[in-house]
Design a protein around this motif. Sequence first.
Motif, PDB file in Angstrom:
ATOM      1  N   ARG A  68       0.629   5.618   0.181  1.00  0.00           N
ATOM      2  CA  ARG A  68      -0.221   6.785   0.421  1.00  0.00           C
ATOM      3  C   ARG A  68      -0.586   7.415  -0.923  1.00  0.00           C
ATOM      4  O   ARG A  68       0.287   7.691  -1.745  1.00  0.00           O
ATOM      5  CB  ARG A  68       0.541   7.788   1.285  1.00  0.00           C
ATOM      6  CG  ARG A  68      -0.250   9.047   1.564  1.00  0.00           C
ATOM      7  CD  ARG A  68       0.554   9.998   2.410  1.00  0.00           C
ATOM      8  NE  ARG A  68      -0.162  11.251   2.583  1.00  0.00           N
ATOM      9  CZ  ARG A  68       0.298  12.270   3.291  1.00  0.00           C
ATOM     10  NH1 ARG A  68       1.468  12.187   3.896  1.00  0.00           N
ATOM     11  NH2 ARG A  68      -0.398  13.373   3.398  1.00  0.00           N
TER      12      ARG A  68
ATOM     13  N   GLN B  98      -8.460   0.068   7.857  1.00  0.00           N
ATOM     14  CA  GLN B  98      -7.258  -0.005   7.023  1.00  0.00           C
ATOM     15  C   GLN B  98      -6.539  -1.341   7.220  1.00  0.00           C
ATOM     16  O   GLN B  98      -6.111  -1.971   6.253  1.00  0.00           O
ATOM     17  CB  GLN B  98      -6.290   1.134   7.367  1.00  0.00           C
ATOM     18  CG  GLN B  98      -6.666   2.480   6.787  1.00  0.00           C
ATOM     19  CD  GLN B  98      -5.668   3.548   7.190  1.00  0.00           C
ATOM     20  OE1 GLN B  98      -5.386   3.712   8.380  1.00  0.00           O
ATOM     21  NE2 GLN B  98      -5.145   4.273   6.229  1.00  0.00           N
TER      22      GLN B  98
ATOM     23  N   ALA C 154      -5.934  -4.023   4.227  1.00  0.00           N
ATOM     24  CA  ALA C 154      -4.582  -4.409   3.821  1.00  0.00           C
ATOM     25  C   ALA C 154      -4.378  -5.913   3.966  1.00  0.00           C
ATOM     26  O   ALA C 154      -3.794  -6.562   3.087  1.00  0.00           O
ATOM     27  CB  ALA C 154      -3.548  -3.641   4.648  1.00  0.00           C
TER      28      ALA C 154
ATOM     29  N   LEU D 277      -2.843   3.239  12.030  1.00  0.00           N
ATOM     30  CA  LEU D 277      -3.754   2.702  11.020  1.00  0.00           C
ATOM     31  C   LEU D 277      -5.084   2.384  11.690  1.00  0.00           C
ATOM     32  O   LEU D 277      -5.114   1.870  12.808  1.00  0.00           O
ATOM     33  CB  LEU D 277      -3.175   1.433  10.392  1.00  0.00           C
ATOM     34  CG  LEU D 277      -1.888   1.592   9.582  1.00  0.00           C
ATOM     35  CD1 LEU D 277      -1.411   0.231   9.104  1.00  0.00           C
ATOM     36  CD2 LEU D 277      -2.091   2.536   8.407  1.00  0.00           C
TER      37      LEU D 277
ATOM     38  N   GLU E 267       0.866  -1.193   0.000  1.00  0.00           N
ATOM     39  CA  GLU E 267       0.000   0.000   0.000  1.00  0.00           C
ATOM     40  C   GLU E 267       0.898   1.236   0.000  1.00  0.00           C
ATOM     41  O   GLU E 267       1.932   1.259   0.672  1.00  0.00           O
ATOM     42  CB  GLU E 267      -0.913   0.049   1.233  1.00  0.00           C
ATOM     43  CG  GLU E 267      -1.814  -1.141   1.416  1.00  0.00           C
ATOM     44  CD  GLU E 267      -2.814  -1.362   0.303  1.00  0.00           C
ATOM     45  OE1 GLU E 267      -3.113  -0.419  -0.467  1.00  0.00           O
ATOM     46  OE2 GLU E 267      -3.290  -2.504   0.181  1.00  0.00           O
TER      47      GLU E 267
ATOM     48  N   TRP F 134      -1.984   5.868   4.183  1.00  0.00           N
ATOM     49  CA  TRP F 134      -1.248   4.718   4.706  1.00  0.00           C
ATOM     50  C   TRP F 134      -0.048   5.129   5.541  1.00  0.00           C
ATOM     51  O   TRP F 134       0.649   4.290   6.095  1.00  0.00           O
ATOM     52  CB  TRP F 134      -0.836   3.788   3.555  1.00  0.00           C
ATOM     53  CG  TRP F 134      -2.048   3.187   2.923  1.00  0.00           C
ATOM     54  CD1 TRP F 134      -2.648   3.575   1.755  1.00  0.00           C
ATOM     55  CD2 TRP F 134      -2.860   2.147   3.456  1.00  0.00           C
ATOM     56  NE1 TRP F 134      -3.777   2.822   1.536  1.00  0.00           N
ATOM     57  CE2 TRP F 134      -3.929   1.941   2.564  1.00  0.00           C
ATOM     58  CE3 TRP F 134      -2.795   1.361   4.618  1.00  0.00           C
ATOM     59  CZ2 TRP F 134      -4.912   0.986   2.778  1.00  0.00           C
ATOM     60  CZ3 TRP F 134      -3.777   0.404   4.833  1.00  0.00           C
ATOM     61  CH2 TRP F 134      -4.820   0.224   3.915  1.00  0.00           C
TER      62      TRP F 134
END
Length: 193
Positions: free
Chosen positions: A54, A171, A175, A167, A52, A162
Motif C-alpha cells: 500500500r 488491481q 498484480a 481488490l 505490492e 493494496w
Amino acid sequence: MTLYVNSITKVEIAQLPVEEYTGRVLVIDTEAEAEKAVAYLQKHKVVGFDTETRPSFKKGQRYKVSLIQFCTEEICFLFRLNYMGFPKALKDFVAGEETMKIGLSLRDDFNAMKKRTSIEPANFVDLQNMVGSYGIEDFSLQKIYAILFGKKIYKGQRLTNWEAAMLTESQKKYAALDAWACLRIYNQLNQKK
C-alpha cells in the motif's frame, strides 16, 4: 552482437499496444488456500514473482507488504498477507530451493518481506542481473518487457490501496501481469542462450 535493442524511450513505449494477462487470477486470503496454492506452485520448476505494498502519501508513514504474487503461465496467486499474515506454507515456499522464482529489483521485495518474516528467500533470480548480458541497458520491468515483446505494461494501478477489503479486477490483473511478465522475460531470454 546484441540480440535486442539496448534501450527504449517512454515515448516509444507509449505507442505500443497494452499487454494483458489472460490466465486465471486467484486471491488467497486463508491459510488453507495458501497450502493448496503452494502445493500447485511446487509442481513447477520456474514461477514469476512480485510484491505490492500500500502506498503512503504521508512523510514517515510506511506500510508492510500487502500482497505477494507467484505466477505460472496459467494461474497467478495473489497472497493477501495483510489478511492472513505470512502462512507457514508460503514461508516454506519462499525459502525453498525446489522452485526457481523470477523477479525484478528483488532487494526491494526482500526488504519489504523482512518486515513480516525473518525467513531467508532462496532460489530467486533477479532479471536486472540477467538482461545486461543480452545487450539490454534498461532495468525497469516496463522497458525490458517492451524491448522483448513490443507491448507495454500499464502501470495505472501501482499506487492504489493494496489493503482494500476487496481488490478490484484492475488491481488483480495488474498484480498478476507484473509477476507473469517476469516469468515471460526469463523464459524468452533463456530461449536465446
